[in-house]
Design a protein around this motif. Structure first.
Motif, PDB file in Angstrom:
ATOM      1  N   SER A  83      -2.327   3.292   5.442  1.00  0.00           N
ATOM      2  CA  SER A  83      -2.996   4.108   4.441  1.00  0.00           C
ATOM      3  C   SER A  83      -3.782   5.224   5.123  1.00  0.00           C
ATOM      4  O   SER A  83      -4.321   5.036   6.218  1.00  0.00           O
ATOM      5  CB  SER A  83      -3.955   3.245   3.605  1.00  0.00           C
ATOM      6  OG  SER A  83      -4.781   4.058   2.789  1.00  0.00           O
ATOM      7  N   ALA A 136      -5.860   3.684  -1.737  1.00  0.00           N
ATOM      8  CA  ALA A 136      -4.975   4.854  -1.727  1.00  0.00           C
ATOM      9  C   ALA A 136      -5.584   5.943  -0.831  1.00  0.00           C
ATOM     10  O   ALA A 136      -6.804   5.971  -0.644  1.00  0.00           O
ATOM     11  CB  ALA A 136      -4.796   5.371  -3.150  1.00  0.00           C
ATOM     12  N   ILE A 184      -1.677   5.170   0.086  1.00  0.00           N
ATOM     13  CA  ILE A 184      -0.709   4.527   0.965  1.00  0.00           C
ATOM     14  C   ILE A 184       0.278   5.602   1.401  1.00  0.00           C
ATOM     15  O   ILE A 184       0.731   6.401   0.584  1.00  0.00           O
ATOM     16  CB  ILE A 184       0.032   3.389   0.237  1.00  0.00           C
ATOM     17  CG1 ILE A 184      -0.935   2.255  -0.106  1.00  0.00           C
ATOM     18  CG2 ILE A 184       1.193   2.882   1.063  1.00  0.00           C
ATOM     19  CD1 ILE A 184      -0.314   1.179  -0.974  1.00  0.00           C
ATOM     20  N   ASN A 196      -0.464   4.452  -5.666  1.00  0.00           N
ATOM     21  CA  ASN A 196      -1.250   5.671  -5.447  1.00  0.00           C
ATOM     22  C   ASN A 196      -1.565   6.358  -6.769  1.00  0.00           C
ATOM     23  O   ASN A 196      -2.699   6.802  -7.005  1.00  0.00           O
ATOM     24  CB  ASN A 196      -0.496   6.633  -4.534  1.00  0.00           C
ATOM     25  CG  ASN A 196      -0.490   6.189  -3.080  1.00  0.00           C
ATOM     26  OD1 ASN A 196      -1.219   5.276  -2.694  1.00  0.00           O
ATOM     27  ND2 ASN A 196       0.342   6.821  -2.267  1.00  0.00           N
TER      28      ASN A 196
END
Length: 201
Positions: free
Chosen positions: A103, A113, A115, A144
């Motif tokens: 990430s 997020a 990723i 995400n």
């Protein structure tokens, strides 16, 4: 059905994806000079992993050290996770575990997020695992978006530790590099992984 049950044909049809297969998609990415520590570590660990010849050995002796190197390159401002549960959308069979997740978030206590990269460690035929890797990439894109990050590019890696295959999901198109990159050129692999984090691959 879960990630592991998808073939590349099934995941393509189920999620209405297009595929582009081409040799050397990531070939133009510049190498990065790896640290002396990683050089020495690989010199010691690669022959040992080959001798042991299990997925666990390749993961622990090679793959993890490559990911630690990437984290150092980014001054610990990225995170990676190993063996985590990644249940995103069970209704659409997007559930199961991930071998490794990278990430662009610095958070290391929990997955956050965006990723960028899903990494599958497979001590067998790499091509046979394209379907499950792409399914996890689709899940990463959805994860995400659920977190408010609409980054369109997600990357995938399938590796035995020795051979590394790279994939890109951009919108609804999957780009599959037919070339495998060998651990003998670790600087090239590190360069591609770094480009993935920066969304430049």
């Amino acid at each position: 059905m879960s990630y592991n049950d998808f073939t590349i044909k099934e995941v393509k049809n189920f999620f209405q994806l297009e595929t582009v297969e081409k040799l050397g998609i990531f070939s133009n990415v510049e190498e990065i000079t790896i640290s002396e520590y990683l050089t020495v570590t690989l010199e010691e660990n690669v022959p040992l992993a080959i001798s042991i010849n299990t997925q666990k050995a390749y993961s622990e002796l090679i793959i993890v050290n490559m990911l630690v190197e990437i984290r150092k390159i980014f001054n610990h401002q990225i995170s990676f996770f190993s063996g985590i549960s990644f249940n995103v959308d069970e209704e659409n069979n997007l559930f199961g575990n991930c071998d490794f997740v990278m990430s662009a978030s610095h958070e290391q206590l929990f997955l956050n997020a965006p990723i960028t990269t899903i990494i599958e460690a497979k001590n067998e035929n790499i091509m046979s695992h394209l379907g499950q890797c792409v399914a996890k990439m689709v899940a990463a894109k959805l994860f995400n978006e659920q977190e408010g990050d609409n980054n369109s590019k997600i990357y995938g890696v399938i590796t035995s530790g020795i051979a590394w295959k790279f994939i890109k999901l951009d919108s609804n198109t999957i780009y599959i590099d037919l070339k495998d990159y060998h651990i003998d050129n670790a600087g090239k692999i590190i360069g591609i992984l770094a480009a993935m984090i920066k969304q430049e691959a």
